[in-house]
Write a protein that holds these residues in place. Structure first.
Motif, short mmCIF file in Angstrom:
data_model
loop_
_atom_site.label_atom_id
_atom_site.label_comp_id
_atom_site.label_asym_id
_atom_site.label_seq_id
_atom_site.Cartn_x
_atom_site.Cartn_y
_atom_site.Cartn_z
N MET A 74 0.98 -1.29 0.23
CA MET A 74 -0.09 0.50 0.11
C MET A 74 0.83 1.49 0.24
N ALA A 75 1.88 1.26 1.27
CA ALA A 75 2.61 2.56 0.74
C ALA A 75 4.02 3.06 -0.75
N ASN A 76 4.01 1.68 -1.14
CA ASN A 76 4.12 1.93 -3.13
C ASN A 76 3.58 2.46 -3.27
N HIS A 77 2.25 2.04 -3.89
CA HIS A 77 1.28 2.48 -4.00
C HIS A 77 1.09 4.14 -4.11
N ILE A 78 0.55 4.14 -3.13
CA ILE A 78 0.95 5.59 -2.86
C ILE A 78 2.03 6.61 -3.40
N PHE A 79 3.28 5.99 -3.29
CA PHE A 79 4.41 6.10 -3.69
C PHE A 79 3.95 6.96 -4.67
N ILE A 80 3.54 5.94 -5.59
CA ILE A 80 3.57 5.66 -7.41
C ILE A 80 2.38 6.90 -7.93
N LEU A 81 1.89 7.14 -6.90
CA LEU A 81 -0.06 7.66 -6.78
C LEU A 81 0.46 9.55 -6.86
N ALA A 82 1.46 9.97 -5.51
CA ALA A 82 2.27 10.93 -5.80
C ALA A 82 3.04 11.69 -6.81
N THR A 83 3.86 10.18 -6.81
CA THR A 83 4.55 10.78 -8.16
C THR A 83 3.97 11.06 -9.61
N VAL A 84 2.32 9.89 -9.58
CA VAL A 84 2.39 10.24 -10.79
C VAL A 84 1.48 11.72 -10.95
N MET A 85 0.76 12.35 -10.12
CA MET A 85 0.60 13.11 -9.72
C MET A 85 1.45 14.58 -9.82
N LEU A 86 2.77 14.31 -9.35
CA LEU A 86 4.04 15.22 -8.84
C LEU A 86 3.83 15.54 -10.78
N LEU A 87 4.40 14.25 -11.61
CA LEU A 87 4.85 14.32 -13.48
C LEU A 87 3.97 15.27 -13.62
N SER A 91 -7.03 1.40 -8.68
CA SER A 91 -5.60 1.56 -9.59
C SER A 91 -4.43 0.80 -9.06
N GLN A 92 -4.60 0.42 -7.59
CA GLN A 92 -3.43 -0.48 -7.59
C GLN A 92 -3.41 -1.79 -7.77
N GLY A 93 -4.49 -2.44 -8.12
CA GLY A 93 -3.62 -3.38 -8.53
C GLY A 93 -3.99 -3.52 -10.27
N ASP A 94 -4.25 -2.51 -10.98
CA ASP A 94 -4.54 -2.16 -12.30
C ASP A 94 -4.10 -1.48 -13.28
N PRO A 95 -3.70 -1.16 -13.85
CA PRO A 95 -2.73 -0.61 -14.60
C PRO A 95 -3.58 0.42 -15.51
N SER A 96 -4.14 -0.44 -16.02
CA SER A 96 -5.74 0.59 -17.03
C SER A 96 -6.26 1.50 -15.59
N GLN A 97 -6.67 1.12 -14.66
CA GLN A 97 -6.54 1.82 -13.77
C GLN A 97 -6.13 3.36 -13.52
N LEU A 98 -4.28 3.20 -13.80
CA LEU A 98 -3.95 3.83 -13.16
C LEU A 98 -3.54 4.23 -13.80
N LEU A 99 -3.35 4.59 -14.90
CA LEU A 99 -3.53 5.28 -16.53
C LEU A 99 -5.14 5.99 -16.97
N ILE A 100 -5.65 5.82 -15.97
CA ILE A 100 -7.21 7.01 -16.01
C ILE A 100 -6.85 7.55 -15.16
N PHE A 101 -6.00 7.47 -13.74
CA PHE A 101 -6.30 7.98 -12.87
C PHE A 101 -5.04 9.50 -12.98
N THR A 102 -4.11 8.99 -13.79
CA THR A 102 -3.28 9.40 -14.60
C THR A 102 -3.43 10.48 -15.35
N GLY A 103 -4.76 9.81 -16.60
CA GLY A 103 -5.37 11.04 -17.18
C GLY A 103 -5.45 12.22 -16.63
N PHE A 104 -6.32 11.71 -15.02
CA PHE A 104 -7.66 12.99 -14.17
C PHE A 104 -6.22 13.93 -13.80
N CYS A 105 -5.37 12.96 -13.35
CA CYS A 105 -4.44 14.36 -13.28
C CYS A 105 -3.55 14.93 -13.87
N LEU A 106 -3.23 15.00 -15.12
CA LEU A 106 -3.24 15.73 -16.04
C LEU A 106 -4.01 16.49 -16.68
#
Length: 222
Positions: free
Chosen positions: A1-14, A66-81
């Motif tokens: 879970m900590a790794n996932h939060i780090f990934i989300l924070a990195t995605v939002m920052l970038l 988005s934690q276990g689904d790369p497609s959902q992580l991609l959608i989350f990245t799109g929302f942030c962008l």
């Protein structure tokens, strides 16, 4: 879970940095006052980090999915962008809205203040009428003013004092005094300048009334 939060924070920052750069190159030359790269970057990153809050407000499970689904992580990245890219639009829109609300609030405040002044000017004669004052003979100014009254001024003061209404119209005073409108109007203006009478402006037009000083002068002249 900590790794996932780090990934989300990195995605939002970038995503925020990328969105800020895009806005800088699109709008930096059109808005010289705001053409500061750090400003665009901060706004973009701030808007990007608001995405989880917005998703939570709409009861979306995208952050968890988005934690276990790369497609959902991609959608989350799109929302942030998208949020970072539209940050300038939302901020400008919010600034305009706040400015418009402030202007409307100021207008309403001025209207309320004007209405209060009108109400105050209408209530003062009523308060003076119901308030007991000292004897007029004790005030030399009242005695002197009473001796300076001419016949027409005294007649108009009596009409303002003894009429059925506190606030009298010009036509009503002319009719009761059996005088020309020009003469009565001039007399009322003189009485007003000497604070023996007053006038208020309302929805029915200008109305005249006797002041407490005028009432005391009238009583001392009897």
């Amino acid at each position: 879970m900590a790794n996932h939060i780090f990934i989300l924070a990195t995605v939002m920052l970038l995503a925020g940095i990328f969105g800020g750069l895009v806005n800088y190159y699109l709008y930096g030359d059109k808005d010289p006052d705001a053409a500061s790269l750090p400003r665009f970057l901060v706004v973009g990153v701030g808007a990007s980090f608001l995405v989880p809050v917005v998703l939570d407000m709409v009861n979306s499970e995208l952050v968890l999915e988005s934690q276990g689904d790369p497609s959902q992580l991609l959608i989350f990245t799109g929302f942030c962008l998208v949020s970072a890219l539209l940050s300038r639009f939302f901020i400008d829109n919010m600034s305009d809205r706040i400015l418009n609300e402030a202007q409307r609030a100021r207008q309403r405040s001025e209207e309320v203040e004007q209405n209060l002044r009108i109400i105050q000017s209408e209530l003062l004669p009523l308060i003076d009428t119901e308030t007991e004052h000292d004897t007029a003979s004790l005030d030399p100014q009242i005695t002197r003013a009473s001796t300076e009254l001419d016949i027409t001024s005294g007649q108009v003061l009596k009409i303002l004092s003894n009429g059925r209404f506190i606030f009298r119209s010009l036509a009503g005073v002319c009719r009761e005094a059996n005088q020309e409108e020009v003469t009565v109007l001039k007399t009322l203006q003189v009485l007003t300048s000497r604070s023996l009478a007053g006038k208020v402006s309302g929805k029915d037009g200008v109305r005249w009334h006797i002041t407490e000083k005028g009432r005391r002068v009238l009583e001392s002249s009897l």
